[in-house]
Design an enzyme around this catalytic site. Structure first.
Site, PDB file in Angstrom:
ATOM      1  N   CYS A  80       0.857  -1.180   0.000  1.00 60.31           N
ATOM      2  CA  CYS A  80       0.000   0.000   0.000  1.00 60.31           C
ATOM      3  C   CYS A  80       0.894   1.231   0.000  1.00 60.31           C
ATOM      4  O   CYS A  80       1.872   1.292   0.754  1.00 60.31           O
ATOM      5  CB  CYS A  80      -0.908  -0.003   1.229  1.00 60.31           C
ATOM      6  SG  CYS A  80      -2.064   1.398   1.264  1.00 60.31           S
ATOM      7  N   HIS A 104     -10.193   1.132   0.110  1.00 57.70           N
ATOM      8  CA  HIS A 104      -9.738   2.468   0.524  1.00 57.70           C
ATOM      9  C   HIS A 104     -10.914   3.443   0.573  1.00 57.70           C
ATOM     10  O   HIS A 104     -11.015   4.253   1.496  1.00 57.70           O
ATOM     11  CB  HIS A 104      -8.686   3.023  -0.440  1.00 57.70           C
ATOM     12  CG  HIS A 104      -7.277   2.714  -0.048  1.00 57.70           C
ATOM     13  ND1 HIS A 104      -6.725   3.107   1.154  1.00 57.70           N
ATOM     14  CD2 HIS A 104      -6.298   2.060  -0.711  1.00 57.70           C
ATOM     15  CE1 HIS A 104      -5.470   2.700   1.203  1.00 57.70           C
ATOM     16  NE2 HIS A 104      -5.182   2.047   0.094  1.00 57.70           N
ATOM     17  N   HIS A 138      -8.687  -3.624  -3.553  1.00 63.44           N
ATOM     18  CA  HIS A 138      -7.854  -2.830  -2.637  1.00 63.44           C
ATOM     19  C   HIS A 138      -8.295  -1.362  -2.667  1.00 63.44           C
ATOM     20  O   HIS A 138      -8.436  -0.730  -1.618  1.00 63.44           O
ATOM     21  CB  HIS A 138      -6.379  -2.983  -3.060  1.00 63.44           C
ATOM     22  CG  HIS A 138      -5.413  -2.273  -2.191  1.00 63.44           C
ATOM     23  ND1 HIS A 138      -4.546  -2.948  -1.354  1.00 63.44           N
ATOM     24  CD2 HIS A 138      -5.131  -0.957  -2.028  1.00 63.44           C
ATOM     25  CE1 HIS A 138      -3.787  -2.063  -0.717  1.00 63.44           C
ATOM     26  NE2 HIS A 138      -4.121  -0.852  -1.119  1.00 63.44           N
ATOM     27  N   GLU A 139      -8.529  -0.829  -3.865  1.00 63.37           N
ATOM     28  CA  GLU A 139      -8.918   0.587  -3.981  1.00 63.37           C
ATOM     29  C   GLU A 139     -10.354   0.818  -3.505  1.00 63.37           C
ATOM     30  O   GLU A 139     -10.634   1.831  -2.860  1.00 63.37           O
ATOM     31  CB  GLU A 139      -8.720   1.087  -5.411  1.00 63.37           C
ATOM     32  CG  GLU A 139      -7.281   1.023  -5.889  1.00 63.37           C
ATOM     33  CD  GLU A 139      -6.252   1.543  -4.891  1.00 63.37           C
ATOM     34  OE1 GLU A 139      -6.474   2.598  -4.270  1.00 63.37           O
ATOM     35  OE2 GLU A 139      -5.210   0.883  -4.730  1.00 63.37           O
TER      36      GLU A 139
END
Length: 186
Positions: free
Chosen positions: A107, A153, A149-150
Site C-alpha cells: 500500500c 480504501h 484494494h482501492e
C-alpha cells in the site's frame, strides 16, 4: 525513515497511515452534477500516480484512491500491469466469487511492508462515469485484487483489516516478490 524526513511516498504527496482520511468512508459524487469536481479529482489522481510510478516499478500494477492524496471523495485510479488505467467513480462491489486466494499486497500509505491478503478471484463492480453513466465491469485475478484494494480504501478500510487473524505484515526486506507479477494456477 529518520524523524522529520518524509518517506519517498509521503514526499510524492501520498497520505501516510495514521491520517484519519484513510479510515473514513469517502463521499460519493453526485453525477453528472459534480462532473467537473470528479474530473479535477481524477486529474489529481493521475498526477499522483505519475509521481509514484517514477519512484518504483509496479510489476503487479498499482492503484491510488482519492483519500490517499487527502481527498475524501469516492474516486480511484487503477493501473494494470499492462494497458490503460481504469477510472472508478463511486465504485461498489456488486458480486464476488466464492473462490479466493491469498497474495501479498502493498500500500502506498505504508509502503515499507507487505501483507498476505485473502481476496476473491473475481469481482463485479458498478461505477459511474463523470457524465453519470452507470457501468458494471468484471475483474479477475490480479486486476480484481487491485480494484478490491482501492474500493476498500474508499470505504475507509486498509488491507490489514482483511488479513487473517494472527497474520502480520512483513518488511519489504523479507518480501521476495518485488518486481514479479502475482502467481495464479492455470
Amino acid at each position: 525513515m529518520a524523524a522529520g524526513i518524509p518517506s519517498p511516498m509521503q514526499a510524492a504527496g501520498i497520505v501516510q497511515e495514521g491520517d484519519p482520511v484513510l479510515l473514513t468512508a469517502a463521499r460519493p459524487f453526485v453525477l453528472p452534477a459534480e462532473a467537473e469536481e470528479a474530473s479535477r479529482v481524477v486529474e489529481e489522481l493521475k498526477a499522483a500516480a505519475d509521481r509514484v510510478a517514477a519512484l518504483h516499478d509496479f510489476a503487479k500494477g498499482m492503484g491510488i484512491a482519492a483519500p490517499q492524496i487527502g481527498i475524501g471523495r469516492a474516486a480511484a485510479l487503477v493501473q494494470p500491469p499492462e494497458g490503460e488505467p481504469l477510472t472508478l467513480l463511486n465504485p461498489v462491489v456488486v458480486e464476488e466469487s466464492a473462490e479466493m486466494d491469498e497474495q501479498f499486497e502493498g500500500c502506498l500509505s505504508f509502503f515499507g511492508v507487505r501483507g498476505l491478503v485473502p481476496r476473491p478471484l473475481m469481482l463485479r463492480v458498478a461505477y459511474e462515469t463523470a457524465d453519470g453513466q452507470r457501468c458494471v465491469s468484471a475483474f479477475e485475478r490480479g486486476l480484481a485484487r487491485l480494484v478490491a484494494h482501492e474500493v476498500d480504501h474508499l470505504a475507509g478500510k486498509l488491507y490489514r483489516a482483511r488479513m487473517r487473524p494472527g497474520v502480520e505484515p512483513i518488511s519489504v526486506a523479507e518480501y521476495r516478490g518485488t518486481g514479479a507479477a502475482w502467481e495464479y494456477d492455470g
